[in-house]
Scaffold this active site. Structure first.
Site, PDB file in Angstrom:
ATOM      1  N   HIS A  33      46.803  19.085  50.145  1.00 20.66           N
ATOM      2  CA  HIS A  33      46.264  18.982  48.584  1.00 20.66           C
ATOM      3  C   HIS A  33      45.705  17.371  48.076  1.00 20.66           C
ATOM      4  O   HIS A  33      46.194  16.635  48.485  1.00 20.66           O
ATOM      5  CB  HIS A  33      47.035  20.126  48.448  1.00 20.66           C
ATOM      6  CG  HIS A  33      47.237  21.456  48.943  1.00 20.66           C
ATOM      7  ND1 HIS A  33      48.388  21.945  48.227  1.00 20.66           N
ATOM      8  CD2 HIS A  33      46.969  21.614  50.122  1.00 20.66           C
ATOM      9  CE1 HIS A  33      48.252  22.889  48.695  1.00 20.66           C
ATOM     10  NE2 HIS A  33      47.553  23.146  49.599  1.00 20.66           N
ATOM     11  N   GLU A  55      46.851  16.606  45.526  1.00 23.28           N
ATOM     12  CA  GLU A  55      47.855  15.529  44.697  1.00 23.28           C
ATOM     13  C   GLU A  55      49.203  14.976  46.169  1.00 23.28           C
ATOM     14  O   GLU A  55      49.119  13.703  45.953  1.00 23.28           O
ATOM     15  CB  GLU A  55      48.999  16.290  44.337  1.00 23.28           C
ATOM     16  CG  GLU A  55      48.129  17.184  43.405  1.00 23.28           C
ATOM     17  CD  GLU A  55      48.365  18.251  43.420  1.00 23.28           C
ATOM     18  OE1 GLU A  55      47.769  19.397  42.917  1.00 23.28           O
ATOM     19  OE2 GLU A  55      47.762  18.944  44.825  1.00 23.28           O
ATOM     20  N   CYS A  90      51.076  23.169  43.453  1.00 21.90           N
ATOM     21  CA  CYS A  90      51.477  24.272  44.426  1.00 21.90           C
ATOM     22  C   CYS A  90      52.741  23.758  43.618  1.00 21.90           C
ATOM     23  O   CYS A  90      53.317  22.639  43.652  1.00 21.90           O
ATOM     24  CB  CYS A  90      50.497  24.906  45.574  1.00 21.90           C
ATOM     25  SG  CYS A  90      51.464  23.178  46.717  1.00 21.90           S
ATOM     26  N   CYS A 139      53.368  20.961  46.182  1.00 19.02           N
ATOM     27  CA  CYS A 139      53.010  19.383  45.619  1.00 19.02           C
ATOM     28  C   CYS A 139      54.074  19.078  44.674  1.00 19.02           C
ATOM     29  O   CYS A 139      54.073  17.976  44.353  1.00 19.02           O
ATOM     30  CB  CYS A 139      51.589  19.536  45.067  1.00 19.02           C
ATOM     31  SG  CYS A 139      50.104  19.714  46.507  1.00 19.02           S
TER      32      CYS A 139
END
Length: 191
Positions: free
Chosen positions: A71, A73, A107, A110
């Site tokens: 992701h 992040e 999410c 993260c």
């Protein structure tokens, strides 16, 4: 929407970001999201800003790498760790004074990573109503979770409409990396 206890903790760590700065950094994060969209990824982009300097720019790389943990992040966290190693800086010291600007609410995975890294402030665009870790599904950001890092402040809503439109664009097209449908064909039975 800002938690005053968390806000006080952030202020104590010396984090202060003006509205103009937030808007300017979010514009750059949106550019990363557009780059993700152009590369067939879920359009999420982010920046990690330390002392008014961009240390990392991340965008989703899940489809490209075939790795579900890549992701935006997580990509940015890895870049900050590399920067710290290259310049002999303490990752803890750097992360404790870094602001994350991201186009979509982090999410749960993260948000947990950001908490462990001790990021004090996350500015994000739209909510993530399916997987959000900053209050939409779970509140990893400010929950009382012993031995799981430091709570962080979230400021939502920056360029949320643009972030939602990019997500809609992505989900309207077919994802070439999505698993094939497992629809079963009905077989004729002989009596």
């Amino acid at each position: 929407m800002e938690d005053t206890t968390t806000a006080a903790a952030i202020a104590a760590r010396g984090m202060s970001v003006s509205t103009e700065e937030r808007e300017a950094w979010m514009e750059r994060a949106m550019h990363m999201a557009k780059e993700a969209l152009e590369n067939g990824e879920v359009p999420v982009g982010c920046l990690m800003v330390y002392n008014n300097k961009v240390l990392a720019k991340g965008r989703n790389e899940v489809n490209q790498t075939k790795n579900a943990t890549r992701h935006a992040e997580m990509v940015a966290i890895d870049q900050v760790l590399e920067w710290c190693h290259r310049y002999g800086k303490s990752p803890t010291e750097v992360f404790e004074h870094t602001v994350l600007y991201v186009t979509v609410e982090p999410c749960i995975m993260c948000a947990a990573a950001l908490r462990l890294m001790k990021i004090p402030l996350v500015v994000y665009g739209c909510q993530n109503e399916r997987f959000g870790g900053c209050g939409s599904v779970l509140d990893i950001a400010s929950a009382d979770l012993p031995n799981t890092g430091t709570p962080f402040q979230c400021i939502p809503g920056y360029q949320a409409e643009e972030a939602v439109e990019m997500l809609k664009t992505f989900y309207k097209q077919e994802n070439p990396n999505a698993p094939k449908s497992k629809v079963r064909k009905k077989e004729g039975h002989k009596c």
